[in-house]
Scaffold this motif. Structure first.
Motif, PDB file in Angstrom:
ATOM      1  N   VAL A 142       0.737  -1.345   0.170  1.00  0.00           N
ATOM      2  CA  VAL A 142       0.051  -0.200  -0.024  1.00  0.00           C
ATOM      3  C   VAL A 142       1.000   1.320  -0.175  1.00  0.00           C
ATOM      4  O   VAL A 142       0.692   2.121  -0.743  1.00  0.00           O
ATOM      5  CB  VAL A 142      -1.123  -0.033   1.171  1.00  0.00           C
ATOM      6  N   PHE A 143       1.867   1.174   0.717  1.00  0.00           N
ATOM      7  CA  PHE A 143       2.754   2.508   0.884  1.00  0.00           C
ATOM      8  C   PHE A 143       3.723   2.645  -0.379  1.00  0.00           C
ATOM      9  O   PHE A 143       3.862   3.756  -0.799  1.00  0.00           O
ATOM     10  CB  PHE A 143       3.858   2.482   2.136  1.00  0.00           C
ATOM     11  N   GLU A 144       4.193   1.403  -0.820  1.00  0.00           N
ATOM     12  CA  GLU A 144       5.104   1.409  -2.239  1.00  0.00           C
ATOM     13  C   GLU A 144       4.195   2.071  -3.230  1.00  0.00           C
ATOM     14  O   GLU A 144       4.490   2.964  -4.144  1.00  0.00           O
ATOM     15  CB  GLU A 144       5.475   0.094  -2.452  1.00  0.00           C
ATOM     16  N   GLU A 145       2.818   1.608  -3.348  1.00  0.00           N
ATOM     17  CA  GLU A 145       1.791   2.345  -4.565  1.00  0.00           C
ATOM     18  C   GLU A 145       1.716   3.858  -4.069  1.00  0.00           C
ATOM     19  O   GLU A 145       1.738   4.397  -5.017  1.00  0.00           O
ATOM     20  CB  GLU A 145       0.678   1.413  -4.398  1.00  0.00           C
ATOM     21  N   ALA A 146       1.392   4.389  -3.074  1.00  0.00           N
ATOM     22  CA  ALA A 146       1.357   5.559  -2.556  1.00  0.00           C
ATOM     23  C   ALA A 146       2.516   6.474  -2.861  1.00  0.00           C
ATOM     24  O   ALA A 146       2.260   7.271  -3.493  1.00  0.00           O
ATOM     25  CB  ALA A 146       0.981   5.631  -0.818  1.00  0.00           C
ATOM     26  N   VAL A 147       3.614   5.926  -2.657  1.00  0.00           N
ATOM     27  CA  VAL A 147       5.033   6.763  -3.219  1.00  0.00           C
ATOM     28  C   VAL A 147       4.935   6.785  -4.442  1.00  0.00           C
ATOM     29  O   VAL A 147       5.501   7.836  -5.113  1.00  0.00           O
ATOM     30  CB  VAL A 147       6.026   6.115  -2.468  1.00  0.00           C
ATOM     31  N   ARG A 148       4.625   5.783  -5.140  1.00  0.00           N
ATOM     32  CA  ARG A 148       4.604   5.859  -6.671  1.00  0.00           C
ATOM     33  C   ARG A 148       3.896   7.004  -7.074  1.00  0.00           C
ATOM     34  O   ARG A 148       3.963   7.469  -8.079  1.00  0.00           O
ATOM     35  CB  ARG A 148       4.314   4.406  -7.182  1.00  0.00           C
ATOM     36  N   LYS A 149       2.569   6.838  -6.715  1.00  0.00           N
ATOM     37  CA  LYS A 149       1.435   7.873  -7.230  1.00  0.00           C
ATOM     38  C   LYS A 149       2.138   9.240  -6.666  1.00  0.00           C
ATOM     39  O   LYS A 149       1.724   9.994  -7.531  1.00  0.00           O
ATOM     40  CB  LYS A 149       0.199   7.532  -6.610  1.00  0.00           C
ATOM     41  N   ALA A 150       2.620   9.229  -5.479  1.00  0.00           N
ATOM     42  CA  ALA A 150       2.998  10.530  -5.045  1.00  0.00           C
ATOM     43  C   ALA A 150       4.036  11.208  -6.158  1.00  0.00           C
ATOM     44  O   ALA A 150       3.977  12.539  -6.337  1.00  0.00           O
ATOM     45  CB  ALA A 150       3.489  10.687  -3.473  1.00  0.00           C
ATOM     46  N   ASN A 151       5.162  10.395  -6.438  1.00  0.00           N
ATOM     47  CA  ASN A 151       5.974  10.846  -7.350  1.00  0.00           C
ATOM     48  C   ASN A 151       5.555  11.246  -8.865  1.00  0.00           C
ATOM     49  O   ASN A 151       5.969  12.482  -9.125  1.00  0.00           O
ATOM     50  CB  ASN A 151       7.164   9.957  -7.429  1.00  0.00           C
ATOM     51  N   GLU A 152       4.420  10.616  -9.087  1.00  0.00           N
ATOM     52  CA  GLU A 152       3.770  11.240 -10.303  1.00  0.00           C
ATOM     53  C   GLU A 152       3.356  12.539 -10.097  1.00  0.00           C
ATOM     54  O   GLU A 152       3.401  13.648 -11.187  1.00  0.00           O
ATOM     55  CB  GLU A 152       2.886  10.123 -10.728  1.00  0.00           C
ATOM     56  N   ILE A 153       2.682  12.705  -9.067  1.00  0.00           N
ATOM     57  CA  ILE A 153       2.100  14.087  -8.892  1.00  0.00           C
ATOM     58  C   ILE A 153       3.233  14.952  -8.595  1.00  0.00           C
ATOM     59  O   ILE A 153       3.007  16.448  -9.089  1.00  0.00           O
ATOM     60  CB  ILE A 153       1.134  14.154  -7.337  1.00  0.00           C
ATOM     61  N   VAL A 154       4.293  14.724  -7.847  1.00  0.00           N
ATOM     62  CA  VAL A 154       5.261  15.805  -7.950  1.00  0.00           C
ATOM     63  C   VAL A 154       5.806  16.314  -8.906  1.00  0.00           C
ATOM     64  O   VAL A 154       6.122  17.364  -9.018  1.00  0.00           O
ATOM     65  CB  VAL A 154       6.441  15.124  -6.846  1.00  0.00           C
TER      66      VAL A 154
END
Length: 238
Positions: A142-154
């Motif tokens: 769950v956290f790995e996916e959250a970081v992946r999505k967050a980096n796309e936003i960044v």
């Protein structure tokens, strides 16, 4: 109360101020660029320059007795009440805190949107940050996916907007509070930090102007700290 200059512009590195009180090694000023430890973000450090003397600021916090911002220094003997001094930030430390703080907002937005998770605790230092989320089950995926999505936003280089709203109006915004069990202060206006299309929160700390300044969010590790306390440690690179 001390005017919090950084709340209007987090990139101001220095300013003049008037000394209002000195209690031992605690200095109280009419205004400050120093962010006191609050909201899970560690305090700024730097210098108070009094005449030709540079006094090291070791810690900044809200004083329990006065409720005002206390600047704890290594030696207050050269600082006198009523004098005008210059405040100078340790900018590298501040900028790291800004990048990590904005990264935390992006991550919390992803976790809230995808899982309805609120933050139940956390801390941001210049080296790394962590947040605890109100998840019932623990999954590092769950956290790995959250970081992946967050980096796309960044990477979208979104402008980070800061403004004030009447408290009643702000509290009607869905998700404006992402800290479980903690409400914003009971003041007439709330400071709002918005990443358009991503996140909006009542928040008092320093942030970067654009998400691309964050760099790349790196997942350091995850921990199961118990019920409603699944912890994500993260940093930013470069």
């Amino acid at each position: 109360m001390t005017e919090l200059v950084y709340q209007y512009d987090s990139y101001i590195k220095e300013c003049d101020a008037v000394v209002e009180a000195v209690q031992g090694n605690k200095v109280f000023l009419d205004r400050t660029v120093f962010h006191p430890r609050s909201g899970g973000v560690e305090n700024d450090t730097g210098f108070i320059i009094a005449g030709d003397v540079r006094v090291r600021v070791l810690n900044v916090y809200y004083d329990k007795e006065t409720g005002d911002v206390a600047h704890e220094v290594d030696d207050a003997s050269s600082i006198t009440i009523g004098s005008r001094v210059k405040l100078l930030l340790d900018w590298d430390r501040r900028y790291r805190l800004m990048r990590l703080h904005t990264a935390a907002h992006v991550l919390s937005a992803v976790m809230y949107m995808d899982h309805g998770a609120l933050i139940t605790g956390g801390n941001i230092t210049p080296e790394y940050g962590y947040d605890d989320y109100s998840l019932q089950t623990f999954s590092s995926g769950v956290f790995e996916e959250a970081v992946r999505k967050a980096n796309e936003i960044v990477a979208r280089n979104i402008e980070v907007k800061v403004y004030w709203l009447p408290r009643e109006e702000a509290m009607r915004i869905p998700g404006v509070v992402k800290l479980a069990g903690r409400m914003p202060p009971n003041v007439e206006k709330l400071r709002i930090v918005e990443i358009p299309g991503v996140d909006i929160q009542a928040d008092g700390g320093p942030h970067v102007r654009h998400t691309s300044e964050i760099g790349v969010i790196k997942l350091l590790r995850t921990e199961n700290k118990g019920k409603n306390k699944k912890r994500l440690y993260f940093s930013v690179e470069p």
